[in-house]
Design an enzyme around this catalytic site. Structure first.
Site, PDB file in Angstrom:
ATOM      1  N   MET A 223       0.824  -1.212   0.000  1.00 49.47           N
ATOM      2  CA  MET A 223       0.000   0.000   0.000  1.00 49.47           C
ATOM      3  C   MET A 223       0.858   1.261   0.000  1.00 49.47           C
ATOM      4  O   MET A 223       0.484   2.265  -0.606  1.00 49.47           O
ATOM      5  CB  MET A 223      -0.959  -0.001   1.197  1.00 49.47           C
ATOM      6  CG  MET A 223      -1.986  -1.128   1.143  1.00 49.47           C
ATOM      7  SD  MET A 223      -2.868  -1.266  -0.436  1.00 49.47           S
ATOM      8  CE  MET A 223      -3.631   0.339  -0.536  1.00 49.47           C
TER       9      MET A 223
ATOM     10  N   ASP B 184      -1.423  18.079 -10.901  1.00 52.16           N
ATOM     11  CA  ASP B 184      -1.626  19.384 -10.281  1.00 52.16           C
ATOM     12  C   ASP B 184      -0.663  20.429 -10.834  1.00 52.16           C
ATOM     13  O   ASP B 184      -1.051  21.553 -11.127  1.00 52.16           O
ATOM     14  CB  ASP B 184      -1.465  19.278  -8.765  1.00 52.16           C
ATOM     15  CG  ASP B 184      -1.629  20.628  -8.085  1.00 52.16           C
ATOM     16  OD1 ASP B 184      -2.657  21.292  -8.323  1.00 52.16           O
ATOM     17  OD2 ASP B 184      -0.726  21.024  -7.331  1.00 52.16           O
TER      18      ASP B 184
END
Length: 164
Positions: free
Chosen positions: A115, A130
Site C-alpha cells: 500500500m 496538479d
C-alpha cells in the site's frame, strides 16, 4: 482450491484491522508503477523546466515519498509502518507521451508495504497533474498496479510478463 477470503472483513461482514502481532518480522519490499499520459507539448514543458509551478518531476518525487510515509493516515485499515526506504523514480516516455512512475517501499516488519508503494505512485501522479494542469487538463493517470513484492507469509509476487 482453498476458499479465498478478504483479510480485513470479519465473519459478520465488519471491517477490522488485521492483528499482525504474532507474525514474524521479515524484510519486505514492494514495487508499484503507474503513468501520467499528456500532450506532447505538456511533456516538453516539463522536460524543459517551464511549467508554471516549477520542477514537476522533483516535486512529484518528493510528494510520493512523503505520501508513502502517510499511508496509514490515508487508508483506514493500514498499519503505521517504520519504513526503511522509499524511492520514487519518474521517467519520460515519448511513446505515451508522458511520465512513468515507479515506487519502491521497504522495511523489516510484520506486514507488507504494498500500500505504501501504491500510495507513493498515486500521489506522485496526482502531483504531476496538479503542477501541469494549467497546460493540459486532459492528462490521464493510469496503470497503477503492484509490480512485485517480497517477504512475508504469503511469499513473493511478481506481475506476470504477459501483463507488463
Amino acid at each position: 482450491m482453498s476458499e479465498v477470503r478478504l483479510t480485513h472483513i470479519g465473519a459478520s461482514g465488519e471491517a477490522f484491522m488485521v492483528d499482525v502481532g504474532d507474525k514474524a518480522e521479515t524484510v519486505r519490499v514492494a514495487t508499484a508503477e503507474g503513468f501520467v499520459r499528456m500532450a506532447p507539448e505538456t511533456l516538453a514543458l516539463i522536460r524543459e523546466g517551464n511549467a508554471k509551478k516549477g520542477d514537476v518531476i522533483g516535486t512529484a518525487r518528493l510528494a510520493g515519498i512523503m505520501a508513502a510515509k502517510q499511508t496509514a493516515n490515508l487508508i483506514p485499515l493500514c498499519h503505521p509502518l517504520m519504513l526503511t526506504k522509499v524511492s520514487v523514480d519518474i521517467t519520460q516516455d515519448d511513446t505515451l507521451p508522458g511520465l512513468r512512475i515507479t515506487a519502491t517501499a521497504k522495511l523489516t516488519g510484520r506486514t507488507g508495504v504494498e500500500m505504501e508503494a501504491l500510495t507513493a505512485v498515486s500521489v506522485a501522479a496526482l502531483t504531476i497533474y496538479d503542477m501541469a494542469k494549467a497546460a493540459d487538463k486532459a492528462m490521464e493517470i493510469g496503470g497503477i498496479r503492484l509490480v512485485e513484492k517480497t517477504g512475508g507469509k504469503s511469499g513473493d509476487y511478481r506481475l506476470p510478463e504477459a501483463l507488463r
